[in-house]
Design an enzyme around this catalytic site. Structure first.
Site, PDB file in Angstrom:
ATOM      1  N   GLY A  13      23.661  13.378 -40.122  1.00 57.91           N
ATOM      2  CA  GLY A  13      22.419  14.128 -39.947  1.00 57.91           C
ATOM      3  C   GLY A  13      22.657  15.604 -40.175  1.00 57.91           C
ATOM      4  N   GLY A  15      20.348  18.151 -39.765  1.00 64.10           N
ATOM      5  CA  GLY A  15      19.403  19.056 -39.121  1.00 64.10           C
ATOM      6  C   GLY A  15      20.150  20.045 -38.230  1.00 64.10           C
ATOM      7  N   GLY A  16      19.402  20.741 -37.392  1.00 67.92           N
ATOM      8  CA  GLY A  16      19.992  21.781 -36.553  1.00 67.92           C
ATOM      9  C   GLY A  16      21.124  21.259 -35.676  1.00 67.92           C
ATOM     10  N   ALA A  17      20.940  20.079 -35.082  1.00 69.67           N
ATOM     11  CA  ALA A  17      21.946  19.553 -34.161  1.00 69.67           C
ATOM     12  C   ALA A  17      23.237  19.212 -34.891  1.00 69.67           C
ATOM     13  CB  ALA A  17      21.396  18.319 -33.445  1.00 69.67           C
ATOM     14  N   GLY A  18      23.101  18.503 -36.004  1.00 73.79           N
ATOM     15  CA  GLY A  18      24.282  18.112 -36.763  1.00 73.79           C
ATOM     16  C   GLY A  18      25.029  19.326 -37.293  1.00 73.79           C
ATOM     17  N   ASP A 220      17.042   6.429 -37.823  1.00 75.07           N
ATOM     18  CA  ASP A 220      18.165   5.664 -38.379  1.00 75.07           C
ATOM     19  C   ASP A 220      19.327   5.529 -37.392  1.00 75.07           C
ATOM     20  OD1 ASP A 220      16.757   5.417 -40.772  1.00 75.07           O
ATOM     21  OD2 ASP A 220      17.474   7.360 -41.461  1.00 75.07           O
ATOM     22  N   GLN A 239       5.773  11.884 -27.078  1.00 73.05           N
ATOM     23  CA  GLN A 239       4.814  12.962 -26.919  1.00 73.05           C
ATOM     24  C   GLN A 239       3.773  12.851 -28.030  1.00 73.05           C
ATOM     25  OE1 GLN A 239       6.219  17.075 -27.604  1.00 73.05           O
ATOM     26  NE2 GLN A 239       5.513  17.473 -25.533  1.00 73.05           N
ATOM     27  N   HIS A 241       0.317  14.557 -29.784  1.00 74.15           N
ATOM     28  CA  HIS A 241      -0.582  15.701 -29.881  1.00 74.15           C
ATOM     29  C   HIS A 241      -1.990  15.144 -29.963  1.00 74.15           C
ATOM     30  CE1 HIS A 241      -2.546  19.320 -31.234  1.00 74.15           C
ATOM     31  NE2 HIS A 241      -1.495  19.975 -30.828  1.00 74.15           N
ATOM     32  N   LEU A 251      -1.186  18.302 -38.213  1.00 76.21           N
ATOM     33  CA  LEU A 251      -1.581  18.737 -36.888  1.00 76.21           C
ATOM     34  C   LEU A 251      -2.682  19.801 -36.928  1.00 76.21           C
ATOM     35  CD1 LEU A 251       1.221  18.975 -34.372  1.00 76.21           C
ATOM     36  CD2 LEU A 251      -0.654  20.560 -34.143  1.00 76.21           C
ATOM     37  N   GLU A 254      -4.364  23.500 -31.086  1.00 79.82           N
ATOM     38  CA  GLU A 254      -5.300  23.785 -29.995  1.00 79.82           C
ATOM     39  C   GLU A 254      -6.148  25.009 -30.291  1.00 79.82           C
ATOM     40  OE1 GLU A 254      -2.246  22.734 -28.990  1.00 79.82           O
ATOM     41  OE2 GLU A 254      -2.507  21.475 -27.220  1.00 79.82           O
ATOM     42  N   ARG A 285      -3.566  19.091 -22.914  1.00 78.39           N
ATOM     43  CA  ARG A 285      -3.300  18.155 -24.009  1.00 78.39           C
ATOM     44  C   ARG A 285      -3.435  16.697 -23.610  1.00 78.39           C
ATOM     45  NH1 ARG A 285       1.944  19.776 -27.607  1.00 78.39           N
ATOM     46  NH2 ARG A 285       1.057  21.608 -28.586  1.00 78.39           N
ATOM     47  N   HIS A 352       4.285  12.915 -31.885  1.00 74.75           N
ATOM     48  CA  HIS A 352       4.849  14.216 -32.221  1.00 74.75           C
ATOM     49  C   HIS A 352       6.349  14.316 -31.922  1.00 74.75           C
ATOM     50  CE1 HIS A 352       4.678  18.392 -33.192  1.00 74.75           C
ATOM     51  NE2 HIS A 352       4.914  18.822 -31.973  1.00 74.75           N
ATOM     52  N   ARG A 397       8.508  16.968 -23.321  1.00 74.88           N
ATOM     53  CA  ARG A 397       9.256  18.131 -23.782  1.00 74.88           C
ATOM     54  C   ARG A 397       8.351  19.354 -23.818  1.00 74.88           C
ATOM     55  NH1 ARG A 397       9.486  20.770 -28.576  1.00 74.88           N
ATOM     56  NH2 ARG A 397       7.997  19.318 -29.458  1.00 74.88           N
ATOM     57  N   SER A 402      13.031  22.216 -27.913  1.00 73.99           N
ATOM     58  CA  SER A 402      13.712  21.288 -28.826  1.00 73.99           C
ATOM     59  C   SER A 402      14.797  22.014 -29.617  1.00 73.99           C
ATOM     60  CB  SER A 402      12.720  20.597 -29.757  1.00 73.99           C
ATOM     61  OG  SER A 402      11.949  21.535 -30.456  1.00 73.99           O
ATOM     62  N   LEU A 403      14.487  23.196 -30.122  1.00 75.75           N
ATOM     63  CA  LEU A 403      15.535  23.946 -30.831  1.00 75.75           C
ATOM     64  C   LEU A 403      16.667  24.310 -29.873  1.00 75.75           C
ATOM     65  CD1 LEU A 403      13.643  26.367 -33.269  1.00 75.75           C
ATOM     66  CD2 LEU A 403      14.705  24.182 -33.753  1.00 75.75           C
TER      67      LEU A 403
END
Lengths: 644, 83
Positions: A13, A15-18, A220, A239, A241, A251, A254, A285, A352, A397, A402-403
């Site tokens: 992966g 993304g940011g985490a990987g 995955d 979660q 929306h 999306l 609001e 929400r 979401h 969350r 999340s970031l």
């Protein structure tokens, strides 16, 4: 035997985490491979536009304890409080670290990192609005991805772009020794051998029909974990929306209702007045999402299938719409075919974020009841990001967390992997039969014959998930949904690929993604509830029976405070035998938390349920407010120092 | 990317980090791409090498795309699935 590449660590992966975990490892001079099915800077992290929350106190007075309090409360008290503490404390160094890496944060006039207010943030344990989310304009996720990617290039992480991970290789003693992957370009499988493997594969919201997630978010990693015989956790927590464009999922924020937009059903009735007489369309929400879901279920939805409601803003006038909501107008025209100046925007609750996932601890280690303990680390396997359930988000969350989750736990996991690799310096023997198993799964699709199509089955599954496991749930509905899902899954072996070529066979990839999605849907045989429930740290006023971390369950199970039976006995909850009877109790999944309303269906929420506290009446908020935890906290007899 | 790209590869390159981009690009690829002249098909392939946020700004009309992408971005913005 397929080609083999050997590394110290493999990250799945991009993304940011990987990327964050890979950076930690590469900087320690380890040999790291990062596999990503798309180019890493096209990961879904790009969509996290809001920012990253850290109590820097650049704009308003702040304290990480307050951030922690908000996160615990936001999680509906179902998050792991040790992990939440770890995340909120480490938010500060994590953000400064990103700043030093060169992330182009927006700036205040005094040169400090710009921060903006977000929902659910408070000062002084539930007091006035805090201003806590650090932002790089409206593209923080994008900036984060690019910063981390460039740092990884500098640190010589080896990127394998357009490699699709198939299955983990796990030996008899439970050690994870690498992964079998598919090189998308050539269509050839290859083996990545490593002493430590980290999953950072992102969420699985594509399991729902209406989702704000990019098409790559097919869970995955979750499929791989289940096929490796490990459980998942908290998979009932999704979660939603309240307002997304149907089918596409785009999306509608609001802000539109904030500007004066209102919701109507097919009869043109402003139905929010029935659900939230005071807050109306500006209710929280969860209330709005639930209200829309109930209108749709009551047959008052709009359109041919009655599966959405209308959001009207015509009355604002063309000028105001063009000036204040240009982006929304554009999206509505592009994807709903409706110009909000003249037509209402169709909207429906939209998946979401996935709070559940691969059970892991705050070091990123995947934990499961592997031998005798309830939460033993699976040697050599790590998980971070949306695919992981460290349980910092509990049942909901907060925006901006999340970031933060990515960088804090990405770093922590990288750090722990360094230790692990030091303690486990020698490669173990690879079990060939595990590799063959993964290859057999691939070969099955190559030889597939049948009348079903992958796309057709996927749409059916998404529709069942949306209708039966969405915002509105009852026991009967869930059971029916599971039966329908079983039927869809039973047809999977009859699905044939439209394309049997090797190179860039997207049909095959979509089939493999569908297998991952159906794999972790509730009810899958691999979805074995682990009896792992770890006591969460008590705080003043916490009810004693609510001392357990939510567990993996065979299907969405209510975990709220009103069911002490479920709370107290994780195993019973997992058996699913304790669900209340229909009619007596209405189970609902909503974007912000789980709510149980003890009266027949289609009721309005209890009074006082329409403002910021929507649906929160069962949680012991008042207890916390009257007796707020005061720093320094004590933890297991030792005092936790407050960072100054 | 040079020459005429493999159509399957193009489809995979249309997988982006943002849902709206997925929707825009898939719709264009399904409905319009094959009807375009070769130079615009090549421009589309080059467009896919661009950054997600840049694409988003161009497709929403927030920013003007560079001259080489103007035609293809316009096509993407106006393409709709047939009713």
């Amino acid at each position: 035997m397929i080609p083999k590449r050997t590394f110290d660590a493999v990250i799945i992966g991009g993304g940011g985490a990987g990327l964050r975990a890979a950076l930690q490892l590469s900087q320690a001079n380890l040999k790291v491979a990062l596999l990503s099915k798309v180019f890493p800077t096209r990961s879904h992290t790009v969509s996290a536009q809001g920012g990253i929350t850290a109590a820097l106190a650049n704009v308003s007075e702040d304290n990480w304890h307050w951030h922690m309090y908000d996160t615990v409360k936001g999680s509906d008290y179902l998050g792991d409080q040790d992990a939440i503490e770890f995340m909120c404390r480490n938010a500060l160094p994590a953000v400064y670290e990103l700043e030093h890496m060169g992330l182009p944060f927006s700036r205040l006039d005094n040169g400090k990192i710009y921060q903006r207010p977000f929902g659910g943030q408070s000062k002084n344990y539930g007091g006035e609005q805090a201003i806590r989310t650090c932002a790089a304009a409206d593209r923080t996720g994008h900036a984060l991805l690019h910063t981390l990617y460039q740092r990884n290039i500098a640190a010589r992480t080896q990127f394998f772009d357009e490699f699709f991970a198939l299955d983990l290789v796990r030996d008899e003693e439970g050690y994870v020794l690498g992964v079998v992957a598919l090189e998308i370009e050539t269509g050839e499988p290859c083996l990545f051998e490593s002493r430590a493997t980290l999953l950072a594969t992102g969420g699985a919201c594509r399991i729902f029909r209406h989702s704000t997630n990019a098409h790559i978010n097919t869970g995955d990693g979750l499929g791989m974990v289940l096929r490796a015989g490990l459980p998942l956790e908290d998979m009932e927590f999704w979660q939603f929306h309240p307002t997304g464009i149907p089918e596409v999922g785009s999306l509608i924020s609001e802000g539109v209702r904030g500007e004066g937009g209102y919701l109507v059903n097919k009869d043109g009735e402003k139905f929010m007045k029935r659900y939230a007489p005071n807050a109306l369309d500006l209710a929280s929400r969860d209330v709005v999402a639930r209200s829309i879901a109930q209108e749709i279920r009551a047959g008052r939805g709009c359109g041919e299938h009655g599966d959405y409601v209308h959001l009207k803003i015509e009355h604002l006038g063309a000028e105001k719409i063009k000036a204040r909501l240009p982006g929304i107008r554009e999206l509505s025209m592009q994807f709903a075919g409706a110009d909000p100046i003249t037509d209402p925007i169709p909207v429906t609750p939209t998946a979401h974020y996935m709070m559940g996932g691969i059970p892991s601890n705050m070091h990123g280690q995947v934990v499961a009841p592997v031998r005798t303990g309830p939460e033993e680390a699976v040697p050599g396997l790590y998980a971070v990001g949306e695919c992981a359930c460290v349980s910092v988000h509990g049942a909901n969350r907060l925006g901006g967390n999340s970031l933060l989750d990515l960088v804090v736990f990405g770093r922590a996991a990288g750090q722990h992997m360094i230790e692990y690799l030091r303690e486990n310096p020698f490669p173990r023997t690879l079990p060939e039969e595990q590799v063959d198993k993964a290859l057999a799964r691939l070969a099955r699709w190559e030889k597939s014959k049948g009348s079903e199509t992958v796309a057709g089955l996927r749409v059916e599954m998404q529709k069942i998930m949306q209708d039966h496991c969405g915002v509105y749930r009852t026991e009967a509905l869930l059971k029916e949904g599971l039966e329908l899902l079983d039927k869809v899954e039973a047809r999977l072996p009859d699905a044939a690929l439209s394309d049997q070529s090797k190179m860039f066979n997207t049909a095959r990839l979509e089939a493999l993604e569908l297998e991952n999605l159906t794999g972790h849907r509730p009810g899958y045989p691999g979805f074995r509830p682990g009896p792992h429930g770890k006591p969460r740290r008590p705080y003043p006023g916490r009810p004693s029976q609510a001392g357990r971390r939510p567990v993996a369950a065979p299907y969405p199970v209510f975990q709220g405070k009103r069911h002490p039976g479920l709370q107290a006995g994780a195993a019973e909850a997992a058996d699913g035998g304790d669900l209340p009877a229909e009619g007596e109790d209405l189970l609902m999944m909503n974007p912000d938390r789980i709510v149980s309303i003890r009266v027949p269906p289609f009721v309005k929420p209890p009074s006082g349920d329409e403002g910021g506290q929507g649906g929160f009446f069962h949680a012991p908020v008042w207890q916390l407010l009257s007796n707020p935890p005061q720093p320094p906290f004590t933890k297991g007899g030792r005092t936790v120092r407050v960072q100054s | 990317m040079d020459g005429q790209p493999n159509p399957s590869r193009l489809r995979w390159l249309c997988r982006r980090g943002m849902l709206e981009l997925d929707a825009w690009l898939a719709r264009f690829l399904d409905v319009r791409y094959s009807q375009l002249p070769a130079d615009q098909q090549t421009a589309f392939a080059r467009l896919l090498d661009q950054d997600d946020m840049a694409l988003f700004d161009w497709f929403t009309g927030e920013q003007e795309p560079p001259a080489e992408f103007r035609v293809v971005v316009d096509e993407i913005r106006t393409t709709r699935y047939p009713r």
